[in-house]
Design a protein around this motif. Sequence first.
Motif, PDB file in Angstrom:
ATOM      1  N   LEU A  39       5.827 -52.579   5.796  1.00 53.50           N
ATOM      2  CA  LEU A  39       4.811 -51.829   6.540  1.00 53.50           C
ATOM      3  C   LEU A  39       4.388 -52.570   7.801  1.00 53.50           C
ATOM      4  O   LEU A  39       4.360 -51.986   8.898  1.00 53.50           O
ATOM      5  CB  LEU A  39       3.597 -51.599   5.636  1.00 53.50           C
ATOM      6  CG  LEU A  39       2.384 -50.921   6.279  1.00 53.50           C
ATOM      7  CD1 LEU A  39       2.710 -49.493   6.683  1.00 53.50           C
ATOM      8  CD2 LEU A  39       1.188 -50.939   5.331  1.00 53.50           C
ATOM      9  N   ALA A  78       7.098 -52.655  10.525  1.00 54.77           N
ATOM     10  CA  ALA A  78       7.235 -51.373  11.218  1.00 54.77           C
ATOM     11  C   ALA A  78       6.106 -51.174  12.228  1.00 54.77           C
ATOM     12  O   ALA A  78       6.337 -50.710  13.351  1.00 54.77           O
ATOM     13  CB  ALA A  78       7.247 -50.229  10.201  1.00 54.77           C
ATOM     14  N   LYS A  93       5.433 -48.491  15.213  1.00 53.07           N
ATOM     15  CA  LYS A  93       5.301 -47.305  14.370  1.00 53.07           C
ATOM     16  C   LYS A  93       3.841 -47.111  13.962  1.00 53.07           C
ATOM     17  O   LYS A  93       3.116 -48.071  13.723  1.00 53.07           O
ATOM     18  CB  LYS A  93       6.168 -47.454  13.108  1.00 53.07           C
ATOM     19  CG  LYS A  93       7.645 -47.706  13.374  1.00 53.07           C
ATOM     20  CD  LYS A  93       8.310 -46.516  14.018  1.00 53.07           C
ATOM     21  CE  LYS A  93       9.827 -46.646  13.992  1.00 53.07           C
ATOM     22  NZ  LYS A  93      10.326 -47.891  14.628  1.00 53.07           N
ATOM     23  N   ASP A 100       1.884 -42.824   9.291  1.00 52.92           N
ATOM     24  CA  ASP A 100       3.238 -42.317   9.088  1.00 52.92           C
ATOM     25  C   ASP A 100       4.070 -43.288   8.269  1.00 52.92           C
ATOM     26  O   ASP A 100       4.809 -42.888   7.358  1.00 52.92           O
ATOM     27  CB  ASP A 100       3.918 -42.067  10.435  1.00 52.92           C
ATOM     28  CG  ASP A 100       3.279 -40.914  11.198  1.00 52.92           C
ATOM     29  OD1 ASP A 100       2.458 -40.184  10.594  1.00 52.92           O
ATOM     30  OD2 ASP A 100       3.586 -40.754  12.393  1.00 52.92           O
ATOM     31  N   THR A 101       3.966 -44.574   8.585  1.00 51.66           N
ATOM     32  CA  THR A 101       4.763 -45.581   7.881  1.00 51.66           C
ATOM     33  C   THR A 101       4.297 -45.730   6.445  1.00 51.66           C
ATOM     34  O   THR A 101       5.111 -45.843   5.520  1.00 51.66           O
ATOM     35  CB  THR A 101       4.662 -46.933   8.597  1.00 51.66           C
ATOM     36  OG1 THR A 101       5.014 -46.764   9.972  1.00 51.66           O
ATOM     37  CG2 THR A 101       5.593 -47.944   7.964  1.00 51.66           C
ATOM     38  N   ARG A 139       5.600 -42.772   4.625  1.00 57.11           N
ATOM     39  CA  ARG A 139       7.066 -42.756   4.566  1.00 57.11           C
ATOM     40  C   ARG A 139       7.587 -43.705   3.490  1.00 57.11           C
ATOM     41  O   ARG A 139       8.499 -43.354   2.727  1.00 57.11           O
ATOM     42  CB  ARG A 139       7.648 -43.149   5.925  1.00 57.11           C
ATOM     43  CG  ARG A 139       9.173 -43.288   5.913  1.00 57.11           C
ATOM     44  CD  ARG A 139       9.719 -43.652   7.278  1.00 57.11           C
ATOM     45  NE  ARG A 139       9.187 -44.916   7.761  1.00 57.11           N
ATOM     46  CZ  ARG A 139       9.621 -46.118   7.347  1.00 57.11           C
ATOM     47  NH1 ARG A 139      10.591 -46.211   6.428  1.00 57.11           N
ATOM     48  NH2 ARG A 139       9.110 -47.223   7.864  1.00 57.11           N
TER      49      ARG A 139
END
Length: 280
Positions: free
Chosen positions: A247, A250, A255, A259-260, A263
């Motif tokens: 996490l 990203a 990112k 969203d991460t 995801r």
Amino acid sequence: MRGNVFLRYVLPALIALPIGFLMLYPQLLRCMRIADTNGYQALPGLPNVYVNQSATTHQQRQFRRHVLTARDRIRRFWGDRRGQATLIYCPKQADYEQYCAGGEGAGCSIGTPWGDAYLILGPDGNNADVIAHELCHDELFARLGWWRVKRQIPQWFNEGLALMVDYRFSSPLTWEQPDSSLQYQLPRNTLNPMPHALHSMLKLADLETTRDFFGGDYRHTMLAYQTSAEEVTRWLALVGRSGVPALTNAIAEGKPFADTYQRLEREKRSAQKRNGKRNL
């Protein structure tokens, strides 16, 4: 012309900003000068660790042991340790209040926009759980930077993550077997041993900022801790310990957090479904 604008406006602003910042936060200025402050001494063998000279020999030995335990816990939780925060231990409340605004809690952390970080431990902070909690905040700052943490990481995640290495409020079985700092085996159903009987939970959307999280009364803050601990426990139990550096890596690449976060959870659920079909 551009040079004149820089000298007249930009340069004075660059000079005034850090000075103004320090004037607003005198505790930070004291932290920055800790190496040259009378009454404090560096703890031999532990870089960037300072102890008030009022600490007894027994307290110093305890603090050394707890710092080493907490640092090892952080290293195992994150996969490695990148934080370089300065630790300051104040056995007396009056000294603690000089470095931690308000003097509340067992410990507090101060991060700066230019990358320095300080962890202040009070009379109740000579404890591996408290130190690990504060070191986890520092680890997030070290990996993402002050600005990105303040702007992109919701406070519920910042606090919830720190609670995962703080065994006063969570079970180590969420991500590991108990380490040597624990004197007993926590039961497997102890996922949230909060010291207060709390009932109604808060919404994560209402715990995004520091003010949201800590701005209410004592009961609100305890509910905020409980809410964040339960959410991060749920997420971590699903994505696994590797999800934490995945996490932050990203986010460091640009990112978005939400969203991460979602995801990684979706990918883990999809992998579990595929594995389940293979086993049929």
